[in-house]
Design an enzyme around this catalytic site. Structure first.
Site, PDB file in Angstrom:
ATOM      1  N   LYS A   1    -102.921  11.142  19.160  1.00 25.25           N
ATOM      2  CA  LYS A   1    -104.386  11.096  19.145  1.00 25.25           C
ATOM      3  C   LYS A   1    -104.883  11.324  17.717  1.00 25.25           C
ATOM      4  CE  LYS A   1    -108.385  13.149  21.581  1.00 25.25           C
ATOM      5  NZ  LYS A   1    -108.809  14.181  22.549  1.00 25.25           N
TER       6      LYS A   1
ATOM      7  N   SER B   1    -111.797  12.462  26.232  1.00 27.17           N
ATOM      8  CA  SER B   1    -111.862  11.817  24.936  1.00 27.17           C
ATOM      9  C   SER B   1    -110.556  11.164  24.495  1.00 27.17           C
ATOM     10  CB  SER B   1    -112.260  12.846  23.883  1.00 27.17           C
ATOM     11  OG  SER B   1    -111.242  13.824  23.719  1.00 27.17           O
TER      12      SER B   1
ATOM     13  N   SER C   1    -110.237  16.349  28.540  1.00 32.94           N
ATOM     14  CA  SER C   1    -109.978  15.181  27.695  1.00 32.94           C
ATOM     15  C   SER C   1    -108.558  14.608  27.783  1.00 32.94           C
ATOM     16  CB  SER C   1    -110.277  15.507  26.232  1.00 32.94           C
ATOM     17  OG  SER C   1    -111.662  15.486  26.021  1.00 32.94           O
TER      18      SER C   1
END
Ligand SMILES: [Zn+2]
Lengths: 482, 485
Positions: free
Chosen positions: B79, B154, B178
């Site tokens: 990420k 997210s 997330s």
């Protein structure tokens, strides 16, 4: 301009000091960077103290220990649990956009420092002592501003007094005492010129005897003991003039300008920051068990006040001597080294340090720890005086030579043949020859002019190049003139 | 079978036995990636060339190794809010569009020691604030099951790239769901470890007291495999805890017989979508057949979790994001006449609207005069929610609920209504508030879109939730169905 004394008669001055003390740990508060004064800009930095995204602070345990030491030396109550909090504000030399500090749960509270006012002691209460990190430095040059983050993250203690200080002089004494204590316990050099000790002043005036506090003004940017006194003096004058004209004091922060010796408005209360303090979620609370605190307490050296009382009570030094000797850790160490070698007469050691050594060091701008005369030599010199090997006058000469050359006093006395003449026969011969050379003076003495004796003593000393034992010279002269 | 269809564990075993080379593995995944990535857009920075070079190096290195680490030669996507030395780390923000970190996050260091192969930095909602990747400053990642829909957020990029099988493993971060919400939307496994289990050092902070790094994978054993590497105390993160890390690969094989499942009545209300409810309860029934018992429990304060979260998280974020000031790195506005203007223009231009919204909320709740009413109160509620979990775990071993109230929504469907968006985290935020570990695994489909089941465990007991998840995976082999095939 009215005198300070006049103004202080009309108004009570109420002063509280907020002092920042840089701790001399090897590394910074939350990262492994070196703490160093004067390194090239931005060389002692890393991702953590540059606040690179994703970095986290890790508390420097040594800094906590140092702060506990300081708090104990300031007679504070240490809290078993204290919390690091974020103080949020934007400034280019504050990399994270917040300073990690302490807010509602400080490390220590409720301490005091004693200062000497006249012949008595006055307690200045310590409101709180907390740990925080220093910011970097912003340097403005022309239309550019440069940021140096070497200092960012240096461990600091903020030490806040109660408003117990009532004159510029007391403020100076408090700061000197604070500096002295920090140096004694070895947590900071507390050098104001190097910014290791920085001080903000809260000051208000109220009519003499009134119990209603006046409006508080904060003074910032004062970087020497002298300026502290000047800034406070200026502020007392400024505020009392306004008060006497019936004007109001505005609550504000003012900057001291060393050039003009005046203070200027920096920001008013309306412009004050809301720092939005909250506990720093990146750090666990600081937990100190009673045993931890006890262990640190045991590691504390003898503090200046303790030394002072020991010098007065056990060594029988006059309070003035004790005060001067303990006012500087290294001076006290020097003194104690000398008396550990020559313990017979601390008073004469103290006299010689205070009257001769300090003056000389001061003239040359040398610190006591770099004294060319070592404590060993110094003890030797004193013992030469005390055992009568040299006279006080000669001792001063030996002292000067030792100071210049670093040679041992014994060696100097040997080489220069400065040994005191204490042989009565030898002195008597010299006395006789002096009297023969000065019949007129002898006559005057005999006709009642006792003052002429001084001249005759001087002649004997001249003959012996000052080496004759003065008491003996006096005694024998009187005998011969009788 | 193509290598890209295999799990990380299978690939690891093949590499260890030297039946295949790291470069073959990487090549296979790159080919798959080339197929799917143009459609799903999971990567902010695609490191294809870097991965090929890395794999070549590993091909040589392996001949010299005595013991081959578990993740040697395994491609993993990261990420883009996890700091990677020398590799752009943007947080999907204009603020850090060209920011190249000078250090590695602790998790990255640990993966590097294993000889992993980084495949790219994945898209996210800017600074991890959002539930769909629509808040990315660059583009929206698409859900591999339906390209019209969001992958969740997210960590949407990390979820989508694993769901599409273009990489077997990825790392995400979870502050309020997330990891778990996108795992549910994309039909894969996503684990949020206990707060303090995995080092946060190098994770660009959103809400420091809630953030945790965790893995995405198609199988439970792959999550266990990478947890063996990334879990454990780190001296650079004071909030990471020194709790022994078990061998999760061994732990998951243990029997589940006798374990107790709690179903919080507050999460199974009449408002819950019936299809979602049935799918999850059906999965619970399957587990009951395996010898687990089921009982209703109560988390009375969980209903305040969203409100609590939307005070604490923005408060911390408002402070965490203060460092993006244009002074030392990142975006700085072009024209300004003084410091004040430099700050305000930089931050106004560099941050997107959701980030600004949260900075404003956070600044507000921390302001003097409001602190007690909001932040302090929220902290008190947080304690109550935590205590709810403590009490519940006196009775049960795991808590099961849906991961999300519904399946993946359409792109644009909720982006104009932040409150609706916030509510999609309703089942996930409690675990962050209470610091407990939780995993989302697929448990069925609704309208051809994956449904996620959330299994929550006791603090630092990732082993048990992985074990239950693994048992369920043996009943319902969800990993066999791959989208975009
Ligand atoms: Zn540093």
């Amino acid at each position: 301009m009215e005198s300070m004394v006049m103004l202080e008669k009309e108004f009570d001055v109420v002063i509280g000091l907020e002092t920042h003390v840089q701790m001399n740990t090897n590394t910074k508060m939350f990262c492994g960077c070196k703490v160093e004064f004067g390194a090239p800009p931005n060389t002692n930095v890393c991702p953590v103290c540059l606040a690179h995204p994703g970095t986290l602070p890790v508390i420097n345990k040594k800094a906590v220990e140092y702060a506990v030491k300081a708090a104990l030396a300031l007679n504070c109550k240490i809290h078993n649990l204290s919390i690091m909090a974020r103080k949020n504000y934007f400034y280019p030399d504050l990399p994270k956009g917040y300073q990690i500090s302490q807010y509602d749960k400080p490390l220590a509270t409720d301490g005091y420092v004693e200062i000497k006012v006249g012949d008595s002691f006055k307690k200045i209460r310590i409101h709180r002592l907390h740990i925080e990190e220093d910011a970097g430095k912003t340097i403005h040059e022309g239309s550019y501003s440069y940021v140096d983050l070497n200092r960012a993250g240096t461990p600091l203690m903020e030490i806040v007094t109660e408003p117990d200080i009532s004159s510029p002089e007391e403020a100076r004494k408090y700061l000197e005492k604070l500096r002295n204590i920090m140096r004694y316990i070895g947590v900071s050099e507390a050098d104001m010129e190097k910014g290791q000790l920085r001080c903000d002043v809260n000051i208000s005036l109220k009519p003499k005897g009134s119990d209603k506090l006046g409006t508080k003004v904060e003074l910032k940017n004062i970087n020497s003991f002298r300026f502290i006194v000047k800034a406070i003096e200026y502020e007392i004058e400024r505020q009392s003039k306004l008060l006497k004209k019936g004007e109001k004091i505005i609550q504000e922060t003012r900057l001291f300008d060393p050039e003009s010796g005046k203070t200027y408005t920096m920001r008013t209360k309306e412009e004050a920051h809301d720092y939005r303090y909250f506990p720093d979620p990146d750090l666990l609370p600081i937990v100190l068990k009673d045993q931890d605190i006890e262990n640190i307490k045991k590691s504390l050296p003898e503090l200046p006040d303790q030394k002072y009382h020991r010098y007065v009570e056990t060594l029988n030094l006059p309070p003035y001597d004790a005060e001067v000797l303990t006012s500087d850790k290294n001076l006290a160490i020097y003194f104690e080294q000398v008396i550990s070698i020559f313990p017979q007469n601390p008073k004469i050691v103290s006299n010689w340090i205070l009257n001769e050594l300090l003056g000389k060091l001061n003239d040359k701008g040398i610190d006591i720890e770099n004294s060319p005369i070592t404590p060993q030599s110094f003890a030797e010199l004193i013992s030469l005086i005390v055992d009568g090997t040299i006279s006080g006058k000669i001792a001063k000469e030996v002292f000067d030579i030792a100071f210049e050359t670093g040679k041992s006093p014994k060696q100097i006395v040997e080489e220069k043949g400065l040994k005191q003449i204490s042989n009565e026969d030898e002195i008597r011969n010299i006395v006789k020859s002096v009297l023969e050379k000065h019949p007129a003076e002898v006559e005057k003495y005999k006709s009642g002019n006792e003052k002429i004796l001084g001249f005759l003593v001087g002649q004997v000393m001249k003959e012996t190049k000052g080496k004759a034992n003065p008491q003996l010279v006096n005694k024998i002269l009187r005998e011969e003139l009788a | 079978m193509s290598l890209w269809k295999k799990t990380a564990l299978e690939l690891s075993n093949l590499i260890k036995s030297k039946e295949i080379k790291p470069s073959e593995v990487v090549q296979s995944f790159i080919e798959r990636k080339r197929q799917v990535e143009p459609k799903i857009q999971a990567y902010v920075t695609d490191l294809e060339e870097f991965a090929i070079q890395m794999a070549k190096k590993l091909d040589e290195e392996i001949t010299k190794l005595e013991k081959i680490p578990d993740l040697f030669g395994i491609p993993i996507a990261i990420k883009d809010n996890i700091s990677t030395k020398g590799i752009r780390t943007t947080c999907s923000s204009k603020m850090l569009e060209n920011f190249v970190p000078i250090y590695d996050a602790t998790v990255i260091e640990r993966l590097k020691e294993q000889g992993y192969v980084i495949t790219g930095k994945t898209n996210l909602d800017e600074f991890a604030m959002g539930s769909s990747t629509e808040n990315s400053a660059f583009f929206t990642t698409k859900n591999p099951w339906d390209l019209e829909r969001v992958p969740g957020g997210s960590s949407g990029g990390s979820a989508a790239i694993v769901a599409a099988a273009a990489v077997p493993l990825s790392l995400g971060s979870d502050t309020g769901g997330s990891i778990r919400q996108p795992a549910a939307f994309c039909g894969i496994v996503g684990l949020k470890p206990t707060y303090g289990r995995v080092s946060r050092y190098g994770l660009v902070a959103f809400a420091s007291s809630l953030d945790q790094i965790g893995p995405f994978s198609r199988t439970v054993e792959d999550a266990a495999l990478i947890m063996n590497v990334i879990a454990g105390k780190d001296n650079r993160d004071s909030t990471s805890k020194d709790v022994p890390v078990p061998n999760y690969l061994e732990e998951i094989k243990k029997d589940v017989k006798g374990l107790k499942i709690g179903l919080p009545k507050e999460f199974f209300t009449d408002d819950l979508d019936p299809q979602i409810k049935d799918t999850v309860l059906n999965a619970v029934k399957q587990l009951e057949k395996e010898g687990m018992s089921v009982e209703e429990i109560s988390l009375p304060h969980a209903k305040y979790a969203i409100e609590t979260y939307y005070i604490i998280a923005p408060a911390e974020a408002s402070s965490n994001l203060a460092r993006f000031d244009g002074v030392r790195y990142g975006y700085r506005t072009k024209d300004y006449s003084d410091l004040e203007e430099m700050y305000s223009k930089t931050r106004n231009e560099g941050f997107g609207s959701e980030v600004k919204r949260r900075i404003m909320i956070g600044t507000y709740v921390l302001s003097s005069g409001y602190y007690d009413a909001y932040y302090l109160k929220a902290q008190k509620v947080r304690t109550l929610i935590y205590q709810d979990y403590v009490k519940a775990f006196e009775k049960v071993d795991v808590i099961i609920s849906p991961t999300t109230p519904d399946v993946a929504f359409k792109i644009g469907e909720k982006s104009s209504d932040p409150i609706q968006m916030y509510l999609s985290d309703i089942f996930t935020v409690s675990a962050n508030i209470a610091t407990v570990p939780a995993i989302s695994i697929p448990c069925g489909f609704k309208d051809n879109l994956p449904v996620g089941m959330q299994i929550t465990g006791k603090p630092f007991d990732e082993a048990t939730i992985l074990r239950v998840a693994y048992r369920y995976q043996n009943i319902y082999r969800f990993y066999e169905k791959i989208p975009m095939e």
